[in-house]
Design an enzyme around this catalytic site. Structure first.
Site, mmCIF file in Angstrom:
data_model
loop_
_atom_site.group_PDB
_atom_site.id
_atom_site.type_symbol
_atom_site.label_atom_id
_atom_site.label_comp_id
_atom_site.label_asym_id
_atom_site.label_seq_id
_atom_site.Cartn_x
_atom_site.Cartn_y
_atom_site.Cartn_z
ATOM 1 N N ASP A 43 0.814 -1.216 0.000
ATOM 2 C CA ASP A 43 0.000 0.000 0.000
ATOM 3 C C ASP A 43 0.850 1.269 0.000
ATOM 4 O O ASP A 43 2.066 1.215 0.191
ATOM 5 C CB ASP A 43 -0.961 -0.001 1.211
ATOM 6 C CG ASP A 43 -0.275 -0.362 2.517
ATOM 7 O OD1 ASP A 43 0.977 -0.357 2.564
ATOM 8 O OD2 ASP A 43 -0.975 -0.645 3.502
ATOM 9 N N HIS A 46 -7.030 -4.599 10.337
ATOM 10 C CA HIS A 46 -6.811 -4.371 8.904
ATOM 11 C C HIS A 46 -5.530 -5.048 8.422
ATOM 12 O O HIS A 46 -4.574 -5.233 9.177
ATOM 13 C CB HIS A 46 -6.878 -2.885 8.517
ATOM 14 C CG HIS A 46 -5.716 -2.033 8.902
ATOM 15 N ND1 HIS A 46 -5.865 -0.733 9.317
ATOM 16 C CD2 HIS A 46 -4.377 -2.248 8.912
ATOM 17 C CE1 HIS A 46 -4.682 -0.199 9.550
ATOM 18 N NE2 HIS A 46 -3.766 -1.100 9.320
ATOM 19 N N GLU A 60 -9.577 -1.908 5.530
ATOM 20 C CA GLU A 60 -10.202 -1.571 6.804
ATOM 21 C C GLU A 60 -11.443 -2.428 7.054
ATOM 22 O O GLU A 60 -11.957 -3.066 6.124
ATOM 23 C CB GLU A 60 -10.607 -0.088 6.774
ATOM 24 C CG GLU A 60 -9.442 0.885 6.599
ATOM 25 C CD GLU A 60 -8.642 1.115 7.882
ATOM 26 O OE1 GLU A 60 -8.579 0.215 8.738
ATOM 27 O OE2 GLU A 60 -8.076 2.214 8.019
HETATM 28 C C1 GLP Z 1 -0.432 0.409 8.659
HETATM 29 C C2 GLP Z 1 -0.127 -0.372 7.357
HETATM 30 C C3 GLP Z 1 -0.238 -1.860 7.549
HETATM 31 C C4 GLP Z 1 0.425 -2.233 8.861
HETATM 32 C C5 GLP Z 1 -0.371 -1.671 10.007
HETATM 33 C C6 GLP Z 1 0.262 -1.899 11.368
HETATM 34 O O1 GLP Z 1 -1.490 1.264 8.621
HETATM 35 N N1 GLP Z 1 -0.892 0.016 6.227
HETATM 36 O O2 GLP Z 1 0.366 -2.525 6.446
HETATM 37 O O3 GLP Z 1 0.460 -3.630 8.991
HETATM 38 O O4 GLP Z 1 -0.698 -0.321 9.818
HETATM 39 O O5 GLP Z 1 1.328 -1.036 11.594
HETATM 40 P P1 GLP Z 1 2.385 -1.242 12.731
HETATM 41 O O6 GLP Z 1 3.232 -2.399 12.303
HETATM 42 O O7 GLP Z 1 3.157 0.038 12.786
HETATM 43 O O8 GLP Z 1 1.638 -1.547 13.978
#
Ligand code: GLP
Length: 241
Positions: free
Chosen positions: A67, A138, A143
């Protein structure tokens, strides 16, 4: 689902890096699906170490990121393009033409999304997809209440996600409200999926992903339907299982 529970973040990162390096050893031109966020940073560090120790090469590897924020310049330090360069690509021998990240600055969203899925198909599909998980369940930026049939598309980020990601920005107003994300269908088409999660903030999302009903309310629950998923968790993220 195969579940590996580790003592801590470092052990989770090392185990994940070993799975990726095995994939690269088995197929040196593997197509890898990559994730951003704090969770995989340690895994990327380990992969860089393995590259520096000449254990693996990324020379023929092809990557597709999950993404990218919509309408955020690539050189903004919070773009996922910047994240990937800083945390992995600048430190390994990957061929720049083999790196794919959705173009969040596109003027033609429909083309960008269709073309992204077509490029994945034209490279033979994703061999191994790395995922993190949002506190709301998500995956990528799919979402809650997402359509499980969605391919790459423009998403509206939820308040929860905007708030969670505001820790990286100077203020919450600066967090983009939209992103381009591989869809659930794109992710589910990968041959292998590795999902990483650490910390107690992820425990409920992991519980719902593994033991909960398969429902778009908890996007990660769809992974129960995939035949080759490995979850690598630290003890805290696995606490409710
Ligand atoms: C983000 C990304 C995801 C990620 C998630 C968790 O918004 N789009 O791909 O897995 O949030 O993030 P984190 O690893 O910082 O907790």
């Amino acid at each position: 689902m195969k579940i590996i529970i580790t003592e801590n973040y470092d052990e989770m990162s090392i185990k994940a890096a070993r799975m990726v390096s095995s994939q690269i050893t088995l197929k040196n031109n593997s197509v890898l699906g990559l994730a951003t966020g704090s969770t995989p940073e340690g895994m990327y560090r380990e992969l860089i170490n393995m590259y520096n120790n000449k254990e693996i090469s990324f020379n023929d590897i092809i990557t597709f990121n999950l993404d990218e924020y919509y309408n955020l310049e690539k050189d903004n330090t919070e773009s996922y393009d910047y994240f990937m360069r800083k945390n992995l690509f600048n430190h390994i021998d990957i061929n720049k033409k083999n790196i794919h990240i959705p173009n969040g600055m596109t003027e033609d969203i429909d083309y960008e999304c269709i073309n992204y899925d077509n490029m994945i198909k034209s490279k033979g599909g994703i061999d191994m997809q790395i995922l993190g998980i949002g506190g709301n369940g998500h995956i990528g930026f799919n979402e809650p209440n997402i359509n499980f049939e969605a391919t790459t598309h423009l998403v509206n980020l939820t308040e929860d996600t905007i708030e969670a990601n505001s820790r990286f920005f100077d203020s919450i107003e600066e967090v983009p409200t939209k992103a381009i994300s591989m869809g659930v269908k794109t992710i589910m088409n990968s041959r292998k999926i590795i999902l990483l999660a650490n910390g107690k903030g992820k425990a409920e999302a992991i519980y719902n992903a593994v033991k909960g009903k398969i429902t778009p309310t908890h996007p990660a629950s769809v992974l129960q339907l995939h035949n080759d998923v490995t979850l690598i968790l630290d003890k805290e993220a696995a606490a409710l299982l």
